[in-house]
Scaffold this active site. Structure first.
Site, PDB file in Angstrom:
ATOM      1  N   ASP A   1       4.084   0.368  12.172  1.00 43.52           N
ATOM      2  CA  ASP A   1       2.884  -0.312  11.651  1.00 43.52           C
ATOM      3  C   ASP A   1       2.772  -1.771  12.122  1.00 43.52           C
ATOM      4  O   ASP A   1       1.703  -2.345  12.112  1.00 43.52           O
ATOM      5  CB  ASP A   1       2.885  -0.291  10.125  1.00 43.52           C
TER       6      ASP A   1
ATOM      7  N   ARG B   1      -4.661  10.705   4.474  1.00 45.53           N
ATOM      8  CA  ARG B   1      -3.598  11.651   4.749  1.00 45.53           C
ATOM      9  C   ARG B   1      -2.436  11.524   3.755  1.00 45.53           C
ATOM     10  O   ARG B   1      -1.752  12.508   3.449  1.00 45.53           O
ATOM     11  CB  ARG B   1      -3.121  11.372   6.168  1.00 45.53           C
TER      12      ARG B   1
ATOM     13  N   LYS C   1       0.833  -1.208   0.000  1.00 42.94           N
ATOM     14  CA  LYS C   1       0.000   0.000   0.000  1.00 42.94           C
ATOM     15  C   LYS C   1       0.863   1.251   0.000  1.00 42.94           C
ATOM     16  O   LYS C   1       0.652   2.168  -0.795  1.00 42.94           O
ATOM     17  CB  LYS C   1      -0.894   0.004   1.252  1.00 42.94           C
ATOM     18  N   ASN C   2       1.843   1.285   0.911  1.00 40.46           N
ATOM     19  CA  ASN C   2       2.601   2.522   1.103  1.00 40.46           C
ATOM     20  C   ASN C   2       3.556   2.818  -0.047  1.00 40.46           C
ATOM     21  O   ASN C   2       4.121   3.903  -0.116  1.00 40.46           O
ATOM     22  CB  ASN C   2       3.358   2.493   2.438  1.00 40.46           C
TER      23      ASN C   2
ATOM     24  N   ASP D   1      -4.963  12.523  13.095  1.00 40.68           N
ATOM     25  CA  ASP D   1      -5.791  11.339  12.924  1.00 40.68           C
ATOM     26  C   ASP D   1      -5.724  10.518  14.194  1.00 40.68           C
ATOM     27  O   ASP D   1      -5.317  11.021  15.230  1.00 40.68           O
ATOM     28  CB  ASP D   1      -5.407  10.537  11.676  1.00 40.68           C
TER      29      ASP D   1
END
Ligand code: UD1
Length: 437
Positions: A325, A109, A38-39, A133
């Protein structure tokens, strides 16, 4: 989800607010394949704005954050289409609107990562300021300072930051902290700056090396990405390219945590052990045996004992340290391990919110500042809980694998932000997980 067009907005998607029901089944077994990171994928999509024409990205995860970035690119005037199960085609026309509206930045974000590419290619950018957040305030001062070093000027008003430049010029950028997002924004902007840019104290995450590989395929000249000093020789133009996203190391860690909590033997296809060195060391201390397999599709073969051992201490740090994470997943594992562990968060001050939810499931965890003292219990107790963010949501599901009775995790749309086929993959490992209507 099959092929075809990306839905125009995430609301049309199946990622509505969902609840997941989990019942314990004992040891896991089976095989899963890790999706693209994803990142990395989100930033590669942002980088595509820098080259007119058609970019093709393979191994893109089908997650709602990717839908959100697709919506953002579309709002700027780019075309974004799935042309295969995990292949995304991005068409950048001659003229685009260099703006990221509040509705999209608020949803995700990571949208802030379009700032550097837009400033570099269009000479101006208008991006909504991201708010805080669930894990505390996350400012963008380092992003702005790095882009100012390159010759950008910023003003902020009405909730937006507006950047302009007569043309970026290469320079030495010294980051105060190896911020992932600031390194990416500076690196993407630097590729079109005149002359040489060096980024010192750069973040070293594997995703940064992946983005650099893509930019180099587009004609950029970047050396050292993945180390603390990145050197960029500016070029005047980039061309579109085709690229395959690296596997998601956080997703891989999720399946490691699942088997760690439940026990058993699984295979994780596509995971790269060399991107996960430090977390694998910690998992070995807990008793998880991981063997890297080679071949066409490398992966991990994993054996986890009936119950894990506690570890003295785990502290999150920038790569190659243990990623923040991973932390909710590690805490879920340690909550059911034998013994007492101390987990320290060094990156995001408030990233402990999910612990209250684990405590509702019977976990014995005490937090003090950025430390958590975790006293392992053999079994937790199924309860209704709420996912506060992507990885914490996954961690609650993982914890439920060793909880007596049923657990229902609300807010599962958070999980869909970052996991491609989360439920399907857990079921493939033998877990009893389903979506509650
Ligand atoms: C990225 C990842 C996120 C991961 C994090 C750290 C994406 C989409 N997200 O986030 O999953 O947890 O890296 O590995 O890739 N900071 C500032 N000023 C800035 C920028 C950052 O003070 O201008 C602070 C942040 O508040 C935080 C720390 O620096 O405390 C690390 O943030 P950073 O590395 O930038 O994380 P992200 O890029 O936001």
């Amino acid at each position: 989800m099959g092929g075809g067009q990306v839905p125009a907005s995430a609301a049309e998607h199946t990622w509505e607010v969902q609840r997941l029901r989990i019942a314990p089944v004992g040891a896991l077994s089976g095989r899963v394949r890790v999706a693209g990171a994803k990142n990395s994928a989100l930033k590669l999509m942002a980088a595509a704005v820098m080259a007119r024409g058609t970019t093709v990205l393979h191994n893109v995860p089908r997650i709602s954050d990717v839908d959100c970035m697709a919506d953002l690119l579309r709002s700027m005037g780019l075309g974004v289409t799935w042309v295969g199960n995990s292949t995304l085609q991005i068409v950048r026309p001659e003229t685009i609107v260099p703006e990221a509206p509040y509705e999209l930045v608020e949803r995700m974000r990571a949208s802030i990562v379009v700032l550097g590419p837009l400033l570099a290619v269009e000479g101006r950018a208008r991006v909504a300021l991201p708010g805080g957040d669930d894990f505390g305030p996350r400012p963008i001062d380092m992003h702005l300072r790095a882009l100012e070093d390159l010759g950008g000027t910023f003003v902020s008003a009405h909730g937006y930051v507006e950047g302009t430049t007569p043309g970026l010029v290469g320079t030495r950028i010294l980051l105060e902290f190896p911020s992932v997002g600031a390194t990416e924004n500076a690196m993407m902007a630097g590729v079109l700056a005149k002359g040489t840019t060096t980024i010192e104290n750069a973040a070293r995450e594997p995703e940064i090396a992946d983005i650099a590989a893509f930019l180099n395929a587009m004609g950029a000249r970047i050396l050292g990405a993945g180390t603390s000093t990145v050197t960029i020789e500016g070029v005047s133009e980039l061309h579109p390219a085709e690229h395959t996203v690296i596997p998601d190391r956080i997703e891989a860690a999720t399946w490691l945590a699942a088997v760690g909590v439940a026990g058993g033997d699984i295979e994780i296809e596509g995971a790269r052990a060399d991107h996960m060195d430090m977390v694998l060391v910690k998992l070995a201390e807990m008793g998880v045996e991981v063997t890297a397999t080679e071949g066409q599709l490398p992966g991990l073969v994993v054996h986890a004992p009936e119950r894990l051992r506690a570890v003295d201490s785990v502290a999150t740090l920038p790569y190659p340290g243990v990623a923040t994470d991973y932390k909710p997943l590690l805490v879920a594992m340690l909550a059911t391990a034998d013994g007492v562990s101390i987990v320290t968060e060094n990156l995001f001050a408030g990233r402990f919110r999910y612990i209250d939810e684990l405590v509702r499931m019977g976990a014995d965890i005490r937090t003090e500042g950025h430390h958590a003292v975790v006293r392992g219990r053999d079994r937790l107790s199924g309860a209704p809980v709420r996912a506060p963010d992507i990885r914490a949501g996954a961690a609650l599901v993982v914890a439920a694998l060793r909880a007596d009775g049923e657990t229902v995790v609300a807010g599962a749309d958070h999980i869909a932000r970052g996991y491609d086929d989360f439920v399907g993959k857990l079921v493939a490992l033998g877990a009893d997980v389903s979506v509650v209507d």
